[in-house]
Design a protein around this motif. Structure first.
Motif, short mmCIF file in Angstrom:
data_model
loop_
_atom_site.label_atom_id
_atom_site.label_comp_id
_atom_site.label_asym_id
_atom_site.label_seq_id
_atom_site.Cartn_x
_atom_site.Cartn_y
_atom_site.Cartn_z
N ASP A 36 26.26 45.24 34.42
CA ASP A 36 27.55 44.65 34.06
C ASP A 36 28.64 45.71 33.99
O ASP A 36 29.78 45.49 34.43
CB ASP A 36 27.45 43.93 32.72
CG ASP A 36 26.72 42.60 32.81
OD1 ASP A 36 26.48 42.13 33.94
OD2 ASP A 36 26.38 42.03 31.75
N SER A 37 28.30 46.86 33.42
CA SER A 37 29.27 47.94 33.29
C SER A 37 29.73 48.43 34.66
O SER A 37 30.93 48.66 34.89
CB SER A 37 28.64 49.10 32.50
OG SER A 37 29.52 50.20 32.46
N TYR A 38 28.79 48.56 35.58
CA TYR A 38 29.14 48.99 36.94
C TYR A 38 30.06 47.96 37.61
O TYR A 38 31.08 48.31 38.20
CB TYR A 38 27.88 49.19 37.79
CG TYR A 38 28.23 49.67 39.18
CD1 TYR A 38 28.45 51.03 39.43
CD2 TYR A 38 28.43 48.78 40.22
CE1 TYR A 38 28.83 51.48 40.68
CE2 TYR A 38 28.82 49.22 41.48
CZ TYR A 38 29.01 50.56 41.71
OH TYR A 38 29.42 50.99 42.95
N LEU A 39 29.68 46.70 37.52
CA LEU A 39 30.45 45.65 38.18
C LEU A 39 31.82 45.47 37.53
O LEU A 39 32.79 45.11 38.20
CB LEU A 39 29.68 44.33 38.17
CG LEU A 39 28.39 44.33 39.00
CD1 LEU A 39 27.64 43.00 38.83
CD2 LEU A 39 28.69 44.58 40.48
N SER A 40 31.92 45.75 36.24
CA SER A 40 33.21 45.64 35.56
C SER A 40 34.23 46.61 36.15
O SER A 40 35.36 46.24 36.46
CB SER A 40 33.03 45.92 34.07
OG SER A 40 34.26 45.85 33.39
N LEU A 41 33.81 47.86 36.34
CA LEU A 41 34.72 48.86 36.91
C LEU A 41 34.96 48.63 38.40
O LEU A 41 36.09 48.75 38.88
CB LEU A 41 34.16 50.27 36.70
CG LEU A 41 34.92 51.39 37.42
CD1 LEU A 41 36.35 51.51 36.90
CD2 LEU A 41 34.19 52.73 37.29
N ASN A 42 33.92 48.28 39.13
CA ASN A 42 34.00 48.27 40.59
C ASN A 42 34.37 46.93 41.21
O ASN A 42 34.79 46.89 42.37
CB ASN A 42 32.67 48.77 41.17
CG ASN A 42 32.48 50.25 40.94
OD1 ASN A 42 32.96 51.07 41.69
ND2 ASN A 42 31.78 50.60 39.86
N VAL A 43 34.19 45.84 40.48
CA VAL A 43 34.51 44.52 41.03
C VAL A 43 35.52 43.77 40.15
O VAL A 43 36.61 43.44 40.59
CB VAL A 43 33.23 43.67 41.22
CG1 VAL A 43 33.58 42.29 41.78
CG2 VAL A 43 32.24 44.37 42.14
N SER A 44 35.15 43.53 38.91
CA SER A 44 36.00 42.72 38.02
C SER A 44 37.39 43.31 37.88
O SER A 44 38.40 42.59 37.96
CB SER A 44 35.35 42.59 36.64
OG SER A 44 34.03 42.12 36.74
N THR A 54 26.40 46.44 46.68
CA THR A 54 26.75 45.14 46.10
C THR A 54 28.22 45.09 45.72
O THR A 54 28.92 44.12 46.02
CB THR A 54 25.87 44.85 44.86
OG1 THR A 54 24.50 44.81 45.26
CG2 THR A 54 26.25 43.53 44.22
N GLY A 55 28.69 46.15 45.08
CA GLY A 55 30.09 46.20 44.68
C GLY A 55 31.04 46.17 45.86
O GLY A 55 32.04 45.44 45.86
N LYS A 56 30.72 46.94 46.89
CA LYS A 56 31.59 47.00 48.07
C LYS A 56 31.58 45.67 48.84
O LYS A 56 32.63 45.22 49.34
CB LYS A 56 31.18 48.15 48.99
CG LYS A 56 31.51 49.53 48.44
CD LYS A 56 33.01 49.71 48.23
CE LYS A 56 33.37 51.13 47.84
NZ LYS A 56 34.82 51.28 47.53
N ALA A 57 30.41 45.03 48.95
CA ALA A 57 30.33 43.74 49.63
C ALA A 57 31.12 42.68 48.87
O ALA A 57 31.84 41.87 49.47
CB ALA A 57 28.87 43.32 49.78
#
Length: 267
Positions: free
Chosen positions: A127-135, A178-181
């Motif tokens: 979640d922490s990764y996706l928060s910075l990189n996607v959300s 995943t983040g880049k896609a």
């Protein structure tokens, strides 16, 4: 409205995330040379010292002496207060004679590439990764579009700094891929929804950066790790300046299909 053929990006408000080093820093330098006097660059990063040094450099440059203003925002974009700080500074910097709002979503992290997918059992870490990189990328973009809505005489451009990893799976790079896609699809949807908006997914290529050095040292998959080491050893990595120049070419020509994924090798 098109800046095609005019040799500049207009009198712009340009927001660049991850601007303190690497590709973001090169982009900031290039944009400063291509905007008209009265333009404002809002440079965002977590590293205050690096941002301050860049701001000082740009202030002393020809662009700075010609009246391009540089504002810096030290912020963690994975947190709501970071996004709010960027938006507040951007609104304060905006003037009615600005004719182009540009947002460069460059901030990103590699994630832990020392493990394979089956080892990611901690939801908080993911979640922490996706928060910075996607959300944060979606929420910042949405906030900027709301703050500077479509109107006659105002062009709006949103750029996502993408990667080959948005299109191809790399073993042990599950978070990054995943983040880049996700980001690519996010901006493709945005382009469909907002036909007045210029949206670009730009893949800058394999760059000689700190992130690349990290990838060479800790990537779990031996073949992926070796391929990066070979590219470095054989001088096949690109400089950030080379790649940023290609992005500027795309923006100045302004002929790309909105929402398209364009690789540096296709420019």
């Amino acid at each position: 409205m098109s800046s095609s053929g005019c040799g500049n990006l207009g009198r712009a408000l340009c927001i660049i995330t991850g601007a303190s080093r690497g590709f973001g820093r090169s982009t900031a330098r290039d944009v400063s040379r291509l905007v008209k006097p009265g333009s404002v660059l809002v440079l965002v990063a977590r590293s205050g010292d690096d941002l301050q040094a860049l701001q000082a450099e740009l202030a002393e440059s020809e662009a700075g002496r010609a009246g391009v203003v540089v504002r810096r925002v030290v912020a963690d974009l994975g947190r709501m207060e970071g996004l709010e700080a960027v938006l507040r500074t951007s609104k304060e910097a905006f003037t009615e004679d600005i004719d182009h709002v540009i947002l460069v979503n460059n901030a990103a992290s590699l994630g832990d590439v020392s493990r394979y997918s089956k080892n990611f059992t901690n939801m908080a870490e993911v979640d922490s990764y996706l928060s910075l990189n996607v959300s944060s990328s979606l929420c910042l973009t949405a906030s900027v579009l709301q703050a500077f809505p479509q109107r006659s005489g105002l062009k709006r451009t949103v750029i996502n700094i993408s990667s080959l990893c948005a299109l191809q799976p790399f073993r042990s790079w599950v978070l990054y891929c995943t983040g880049k896609a996700a980001r690519d699809m996010m901006f493709r949807v945005l382009a469909e929804e907002e036909p007045d908006l210029r949206v670009l997914n730009y893949s800058p290529g394999p760059l000689d950066t700190a992130m690349q050095a990290e990838a060479r040292s800790i990537t779990a998959d031996p073949k992926i790790k070796q391929s990066f080491s070979d590219m470095f050893a054989q001088g096949q990595l690109l400089t950030c300046e080379e790649s940023s120049a290609k992005l500027m070419k795309l923006l100045l020509e302004d002929k790309y299909t909105s929402g398209a994924h364009i690789d540096i090798y296709d420019v």
